[in-house]
Design a protein around this motif. Structure first.
Motif, PDB file in Angstrom:
ATOM      1  N   TYR A 193      28.827  43.809 -14.930  1.00 14.40           N
ATOM      2  CA  TYR A 193      27.466  43.643 -14.953  1.00 14.40           C
ATOM      3  C   TYR A 193      26.790  42.253 -14.703  1.00 14.40           C
ATOM      4  O   TYR A 193      26.024  41.946 -14.387  1.00 14.40           O
ATOM      5  N   GLY A 194      27.715  41.149 -15.463  1.00 16.44           N
ATOM      6  CA  GLY A 194      27.260  39.685 -15.461  1.00 16.44           C
ATOM      7  C   GLY A 194      27.597  39.252 -13.887  1.00 16.44           C
ATOM      8  O   GLY A 194      26.684  38.625 -13.180  1.00 16.44           O
ATOM      9  N   ARG A 253      24.632  38.017 -11.273  1.00 16.74           N
ATOM     10  CA  ARG A 253      24.898  36.817 -10.574  1.00 16.74           C
ATOM     11  C   ARG A 253      24.655  37.032  -8.964  1.00 16.74           C
ATOM     12  O   ARG A 253      24.162  36.191  -8.246  1.00 16.74           O
ATOM     13  N   TYR A 254      25.035  38.354  -8.343  1.00 17.75           N
ATOM     14  CA  TYR A 254      25.306  38.417  -7.070  1.00 17.75           C
ATOM     15  C   TYR A 254      24.012  38.352  -6.869  1.00 17.75           C
ATOM     16  O   TYR A 254      23.743  38.029  -5.614  1.00 17.75           O
ATOM     17  N   PHE A 255      23.106  39.044  -7.268  1.00 18.78           N
ATOM     18  CA  PHE A 255      21.490  39.280  -7.101  1.00 18.78           C
ATOM     19  C   PHE A 255      20.900  37.656  -6.617  1.00 18.78           C
ATOM     20  O   PHE A 255      20.611  37.397  -5.813  1.00 18.78           O
ATOM     21  N   THR A 257      14.591  29.777 -10.123  1.00 18.17           N
ATOM     22  CA  THR A 257      13.336  30.458  -9.496  1.00 18.17           C
ATOM     23  C   THR A 257      14.098  31.920  -9.475  1.00 18.17           C
ATOM     24  O   THR A 257      13.375  33.061  -9.342  1.00 18.17           O
ATOM     25  N   GLY A 258      15.480  32.220  -9.455  1.00 15.46           N
ATOM     26  CA  GLY A 258      16.100  33.464  -9.472  1.00 15.46           C
ATOM     27  C   GLY A 258      15.608  34.188 -10.843  1.00 15.46           C
ATOM     28  O   GLY A 258      15.240  35.423 -10.620  1.00 15.46           O
ATOM     29  N   GLU A 259      15.383  33.716 -12.035  1.00 13.53           N
ATOM     30  CA  GLU A 259      14.946  34.328 -12.991  1.00 13.53           C
ATOM     31  C   GLU A 259      13.448  34.714 -12.961  1.00 13.53           C
ATOM     32  O   GLU A 259      13.110  35.853 -13.206  1.00 13.53           O
TER      33      GLU A 259
END
Lengths: 674, 335
Positions: free
Chosen positions: A34-35, A39-41, A329-331
Motif C-alpha cells: 500500500y505504501g 508513493r507510485y502515485f 504538491t502530491g498530497e
C-alpha cells in the motif's frame, strides 16, 4: 552425530503457529505494498510529463546496480560512513537471504519433496554466516549512532526519524541474538558455539544462572516480539526514509546510462510553450524519483565547490527542498484539492535565485552521489525557466547573450578579429575547397583573450613543429555554445550548435582537436544530440600522441614542482586525467604534486556554468579556495589545460599575493621542454 | 512638386541659455535645409531666453516659434506633446529634429505617435537623397544601421548629442522672425508634473551615467590609498568605479564594478589608477572617450589603449594634481 546439527524451526513456539506467522507476513506485505502504491502515485502523477522506464543499455544498468548498489563502490570512497552503511546493508542482505532459505526449506523442499537441507556442516556454515552478518550489521548500527549523535558531521540533517530507524534495527538484531541465546542455553548443544552471537548470549545467561522455565517463557515472548517488530519494520519501509531500500537501487538502475557531461535538450522549441521548470510538476517522473532516492547522506554538499566557498548553495538542500515541494504538491492533489493547489501549485521560486545562480555546473554533486542523483540537473532546469520563461538574470548576462548572438563569440568582438591570434604563425584555413587532417578548434577564449590567445598560438606552433596537417576555421569559427547552454539559454545554444554542425558537416577533415575542454565536451558529447558525430579529441590527447610517436621530442630537464589541476569538463566529464599527467611526467626532472582533490574528484576553478561572465555571489572566492588547496603541495608552477581555469588561477595567485608562482598551460610547459 | 521641404529643429534651454547641443542642431538643420531646398525653422517651448532671436537667426533659422507659458518652464511631457503636435499638424514640415537628450528622447516618440510619423532615434548622420537616410548605431554602438525613410509626409529624427558640434564658420548676424504663442493650458490635466530637480551627486551617481570616472584596481592596494583617490574624485566631480579585484577586496560595492561582470561605462573622461588593464576590465570602458592611466609598471597592458599614460606611483602623482587644482581654485578666487 552430524545429523544432529540442525534446529527445529518453530522450537518452543510450535509449528501450528505457522499460520499466524504467515497471516502477519501478509499484513506486513499489505502495508508495504500500500505504501509503495501511494508513493507510485506521487512518482508518476505529480509530474505533468510522461515518464517511461527505459531498459536500453541494460548491461550498464545491471553492472552499476551490482557495483554501486550491492558492492557500494561510491559509498566506500569514504571509509567510515562507507563501511558503516555497507555493514548494515550486507548484514541485512545476508540475514534476509537466511530467512528466505528457511522459507525455502519449510514451505517448498520439505513439504513437497521431504528434503531438509539445513543440517550438518551446511547448517553450521549457515549459522556462522548469519551470525557474522548480524554482528556486522550491529557494528554498522553502532557506528551510525556514534556518527549521528557523537561525531555529528555538518552534512547530516537532524531528524527523529533517523534515530527511530537505527534503534528499530538495533532492537531487531538484539532480539534475534537473544532468541538464539535463549534457545542455545536451554538445549545446551556444544556445537552451537558456531552461532557466535547466540552463544555469547547463552554464556551470559549461564553466568546469570537463569531458570529453565523463565528462559522458555522469555523465549516465547521474545519470539513473537521479534517477529512483530521485524514485520513492522517491513511495513514501515515505504513510510519512512527506509524507502531508499527500494528507490535508491531503482534510481541507480534508472540513471546508470545517463552521462552527467550532457544536458538534456529541449526538443521542439516551437511546439512547446513552457521551458525548464517553474513548478514541481514540470519535472519529469525520473527527476522526481531522484528526490525520493535521496537519503540525505550529504556527500554532494561535502564536494560542492559552491558550498565549500560559502555560497548560498547546498546541492543536498536543493534536493531536500524540491522533495518537500513535491510531496506537498502530491498530497494536495491526492486530497483532490485541485490540480493547482494553493501552496503546491503554480508557484514561483522553488529555490532562491541566488542558489540557482551559485552553481558552476562542475558536476561534483552528481559524481559524489552514491545513488546517481544529479542536483545540478535540477538547478539547470530552474535556470532554464528563469532565462527562457521569465528573462530573469543578471544584467551582465544580458550583455553576454547579446554579444554571442550578434558577434558569435563570448567576447563580443566579431569575426573580423577571429584570426588575429594567429598573426605571424601562418596557419592554414579549412574552407570548402581546403581540407586538412586536423581541424584545430581554437574557441573564443583562445581567439580573443589576451592571455589565452598566447596559448592558442603556442599550440599551433607545437602542431607545426610536429608536422601535423592541421587547419583552423578562422573567421568562420563561432562560439560552441557551452556557456549559453549552462547559463540556461538553450535556445541560443541550439541555434549556435546547428550553425556549427551545418558548417562542420560541409568541410573535409578527419578529426577535431580543441584547446578548451568546454568546447571539447560540447562538440564531442552534446552535438550528437543534434545528429552530429565528429571525432573530437582534446589537445592533451593529441600532444600525448605526438610525443609518443616521437614527433615532439622533449629534450630539456625541468627541475620543478608542478601541480596539475584537472578541469571539470576534461576529468570529471570525459575521464581525461591520466593523459596530461603522462605528458608532464615525460619531462625529466619534473615533480608532479597532486592537489587534494584531483582527477574525477577535482574542484571547480569558479568560472564554470557561466560564472566567467557573472558577478561574484557572496561567499568566498572559489578560485582562491582552490589555489590555496593546490598550494598545500607547495608547487612552483600551477598548470592546467583549460583557459577558464588558467584565468581564475592567475587571478587567485595575484589576489592571494603569492610571489613567484607561475600559472601555465600544459602546452606551454611542453614548449619550454622541447 | 509643391511639397514643403522645410526642416524644423526643437531647441532646449538650460540655466536660461539655449543648450549648445541645440545650437549645433540648428547648424545641422541648416545644412540639411540647404540640401533639401527648404527653410529652417526652430521651435522652443519654455521660458524667455535673452538674445534667442539673434542666436537662432545667426545660426541659420529664419523662423522661431516660441511657445511660452508658466506651465512650460519645466518639461511637462503631456503638454509639450500636445502643443508641439498641434503646431506640426498645421505646418507639416518635411523633417523635424531634436537632440537625443532625455527631453528629446521622451518627447519625440510621443509626438511621432500622435502624428503617425516615422521617427528614427539617436542618429549619428542624416543624408539627403531621393529618400532620406538615417544612420544610427545598433548593438551598443558596434554596428551602424542605415534606416531609409520612404514614407510620405513628416519625418522625425533625434540626433545623438555627442555628434552635434557647433559649426566653426563665422555666421552673418541675423535675427530670426519670432512667432510668440501663448497656449491656453487651463483645461490641461497633467498626470505627470515636475516637482523639482536634484543635482546629480558624483558620489552617488550610477557609474554608467557618470561623465567623469576615477577607476581603481588591485594596484591601489589599501583603503589608505583609497582616501587620496576619493579626495581626488571629489575635486574633479568624478564618480568612483573599479575593477573586480577592487570590489572583491571590499573597497567598492558591486554597483561600482566596471567590466565584463560589472557595468559598461561611457564617460567623457576616465582616469585609471593601479589598473593592469586585463581585458575583463577594458571590455567595460570601450565607450569611454578620453582614457588616462596611472600605473607604476611601464609594461602594463593598460597603456596599450589609453590617450595619456602616466608611469608613476599614484601616491605621488595624485597629491600633486590635487595641489595643482587647489592652486588654480585659489587663483580664481583671487581674481
Amino acid at each position: 552425530m552430524e545429523h544432529m546439527w540442525t534446529r527445529e524451526i518453530f522450537w518452543n513456539v510450535g509449528a501450528d503457529k505457522k499460520i499466524v506467522v504467515y497471516c502477519l507476513a501478509v499484513i506486513a506485505l499489505g502495508f508495504f505494498s500500500y505504501g509503495i502504491y501511494r508513493r507510485y502515485f506521487l512518482w508518476r502523477k505529480v509530474s505533468r510529463n510522461k515518464g517511461r522506464i527505459s531498459f536500453d543499455a541494460l548491461g550498464k544498468r545491471v553492472r552499476s546496480l551490482i557495483i554501486d548498489g550491492l558492492f557500494q563502490r561510491r559509498l566506500l570512497r569514504e571509509y567510515y560512513p562507507g563501511l558503516m552503511h555497507a555493514f548494515i546493508l550486507w548484514g541485512f542482505f545476508v540475514l534476509f537471504l537466511g530467512t528466505l532459505t528457511i522459507a525455502l526449506q519449510e514451505d517448498i523442499t520439505s513439504p513437497l519433496m521431504g528434503v531438509s537441507f539445513l543440517k550438518g556442516y551446511f547448517y553450521l556454515l549457515y549459522k556462522l554466516t548469519l551470525n557474522i552478518a548480524g554482528l556486522l550489521a550491529m557494528a554498522g548500527i553502532l557506528m551510525a549512532l556514534v556518527r549521528r549523535y557523537i561525531i555529528r558531521p555538518d552534512r547530516l540533517s537532524r531528524s527523529a526519524e533517523q534515530g527511530v530507524i537505527l534503534i528499530w534495527i538495533l532492537i531487531i538484531l538484539v532480539t534475534g541474538f537473544m532468541l538464539e541465546g535463549l534457545r542455545i542455553y536451554s538445549l545446551k548443544n556444544s556445537w552451537e558455539v558456531w552461532s557466535i552471537g547466540g552463544w555469547i548470549v547463552s554464556e551470559i545467561l549461564s553466568r546469570l544462572n537463569a531458570q529453565d522455565f523463565s528462559v522458555l517463557y522469555l523465549h516465547k515472548v521474545l519470539w513473537w516480539a521479534h517477529l512483530i517488530i521485524s514485520f513492522g519494520f517491513l511495513a514501515y519501509i515505504p513510510f519512512s526514509r527506509l524507502i531508499h531500500l527500494v528507490t535508491s537501487p531503482a534510481n541507480i538502475f534508472i540513471n546508470a546510462p545517463t552521462s552527467q557531461a550532457v544536458l538534456s535538450p529541449i526538443v521542439n522549441f516551437d511546439a512547446s510553450g513552457s521551458f525548464g521548470v517553474s513548478t514541481v510538476k514540470d519535472f519529469t517522473p525520473r527527476q522526481i524519483f531522484d528526490f525520493d532516492a535521496c537519503t540525505q547522506c550529504g556527500r554532494c554538499q561535502d564536494n560542492c565547490p559552491a558550498y565549500i566557498s560559502e555560497k548560498p548553495l547546498s546541492p543536498k538542500k536543493v534536493i531536500e527542498e524540491l522533495k518537500a515541494r513535491w510531496l506537498e504538491t502530491g498530497e494536495l492533489m491526492k486530497e483532490g484539492n485541485g490540480v493547482e493547489g494553493k501552496r503546491g501549485g503554480e508557484n514561483d521560486g522553488l529555490l532562491d535565485e541566488d542558489v540557482i545562480w551559485s552553481c558552476t555546473l562542475c558536476m561534483a554533486c552528481a559524481e559524489s552521489c552514491p545513488v546517481y542523483i544529479s542536483s545540478f540537473e535540477k538547478i539547470m532546469e530552474l535556470r532554464r525557466s528563469l532565462v527562457l520563461m521569465k528573462s530573469t538574470f543578471f544584467p551582465e548576462i544580458a550583455t553576454f547573450f547579446r554579444d554571442v548572438e550578434t558577434f558569435g563569440d563570448t567576447f563580443g568582438r566579431g569575426r573580423a578579429f577571429r584570426e588575429d591570434w594567429a598573426i605571424g604563425i601562418d596557419v592554414k584555413k579549412i574552407s570548402d575547397g581546403n581540407q586538412a587532417d586536423i581541424l584545430y578548434w581554437v574557441g573564443c577564449q583562445g581567439t580573443f583573450h589576451d592571455r589565452n590567445n598566447l596559448i592558442a598560438g603556442t599550440l599551433a606552433q607545437l602542431f607545426k613543429a610536429a608536422g601535423a596537417d592541421f587547419g583552423i576555421l578562422g573567421k568562420e569559427e563561432y562560439c560552441c555554445g557551452d556557456p549559453m547552454r549552462r547559463i540556461g539559454n538553450e535556445y541560443l545554444f541550439q541555434k549556435t550548435a546547428q550553425r556549427n554542425i551545418e558548417l562542420l558537416g560541409r568541410l573535409n577533415f578527419n578529426k577535431i582537436v580543441t584547446y578548451c575542454p568546454h568546447c571539447f565536451n560540447t562538440l564531442k558529447n552534446e552535438y550528437p544530440q543534434f545528429g552530429a558525430h565528429f571525432d573530437v579529441i582534446h589537445y592533451t590527447e593529441f600532444l600525448r600522441d605526438l610525443i609518443r610517436a616521437g614527433n615532439l621530442k622533449i629534450t630539456k630537464n625541468m627541475e620543478k614542482r608542478v601541480a596539475y589541476h584537472d578541469p571539470c569538463y576534461l576529468a570529471r566529464a570525459n575521464d581525461i586525467y591520466n593523459v596530461p599527467r603522462e605528458i608532464l611526467k615525460s619531462i625529466p626532472g619534473m615533480r608532479l604534486v597532486e592537489p587534494e582533490r584531483a582527477k574525477r574528484k577535482t574542484f571547480c576553478c569558479g568560472a564554470g556554468g557561466g560564472h566567467m561572465w557573472m558577478r561574484e555571489i557572496p561567499g568566498k572566492k572559489m578560485n582562491e579556495v582552490r589555489v590555496k588547496e593546490i598550494m598545500n603541495g607547495q608547487p612552483e608552477i600551477i598548470t592546467t589545460s583549460c583557459p577558464y581555469c588558467l584565468i581564475m588561477f592567475e587571478d587567485g595567485v595575484k589576489s592571494l599575493g603569492l610571489e613567484g608562482i607561475k600559472c601555465l598551460d600544459v602546452c606551454e610547459i611542453i614548449r619550454d621542454a622541447l | 512638386m509643391t511639397m514643403h521641404r522645410d526642416v524644423w529643429v526643437l531647441l532646449e534651454a538650460e540655466d536660461k541659455k539655449i543648450k549648445s547641443s541645440s545650437v549645433a542642431l540648428i547648424d545641422e538643420g541648416r545644412r540639411l535645409a540647404v540640401q533639401l531646398g527648404g527653410g529652417l525653422t526652430a521651435v522652443f517651448l519654455g521660458q524667455t531666453v535673452e538674445g534667442m532671436d539673434h542666436l537662432v537667426g545667426t545660426h541659420g533659422a529664419s523662423n522661431l516659434y516660441f511657445i511660452h507659458d508658466e506651465t512650460l518652464h519645466q518639461y511637462a511631457p503631456e503638454l509639450y506633446e500636445r502643443l508641439l503636435t498641434q503646431l506640426l499638424l498645421g505646418k507639416k514640415p518635411y523633417l523635424v529634429m531634436a537632440a537625443a537628450t532625455s527631453l528629446g528622447s521622451d518627447l519625440m516618440p510621443r509626438v511621432a505617435a500622435k502624428l503617425k510619423a516615422p521617427l528614427v532615434s539617436n542618429c549619428v548622420e542624416i543624408r539627403v537623397g531621393e529618400d532620406m537616410k538615417f544612420i544610427k548605431p545598433v548593438q551598443n554602438g558596434r554596428l551602424h544601421a542605415t534606416v531609409v525613410c520612404k514614407a510620405p509626409g513628416t519625418k522625425m529624427a533625434t540626433v545623438d548629442p555627442d555628434v552635434l558640434t557647433i559649426a566653426k564658420e563665422e555666421n552673418q548676424p541675423k535675427i530670426a522672425e519670432v512667432t510668440e504663442m501663448r497656449p491656453d493650458t487651463e483645461g490641461d490635466r497633467l498626470s505627470i508634473r515636475v516637482t523639482g530637480f536634484l543635482k546629480a551627486d558624483h558620489r552617488t551617481i550610477d557609474i554608467s551615467e557618470a561623465e567623469i570616472i576615477v577607476a581603481i584596481g588591485r594596484g591601489v592596494g589599501s583603503e589608505e590609498n583609497f582616501k587620496i583617490i576619493q579626495e581626488f574624485a571629489d575635486r574633479i566631480g568624478a564618480a568612483i568605479g573599479g575593477t573586480r579585484p577592487a570590489v572583491d577586496a571590499g573597497i567598492l560595492p558591486f554597483e561600482r564594478q566596471i567590466g565584463q561582470t560589472g557595468k559598461a561605462v561611457s564617460p567623457k573622461l576616465i582616469i585609471m589608477c593601479g589598473i593592469s588593464g586585463a581585458m575583463e576590465f577594458t571590455k567595460g570602458i570601450e565607450n569611454a572617450r578620453t582614457k588616462v592611466a596611472i600605473n607604476m609598471d611601464r609594461q602594463s597592458r593598460v597603456f596599450k589603449s589609453v590617450d595619456l599614460g602616466i608611469v608613476d606611483d599614484l601616491n605621488r602623482v595624485i597629491p600633486q594634481i590635487i595641489e595643482h587644482i587647489d592652486a588654480m581654485a585659489d587663483e580664481e578666487k583671487g581674481q
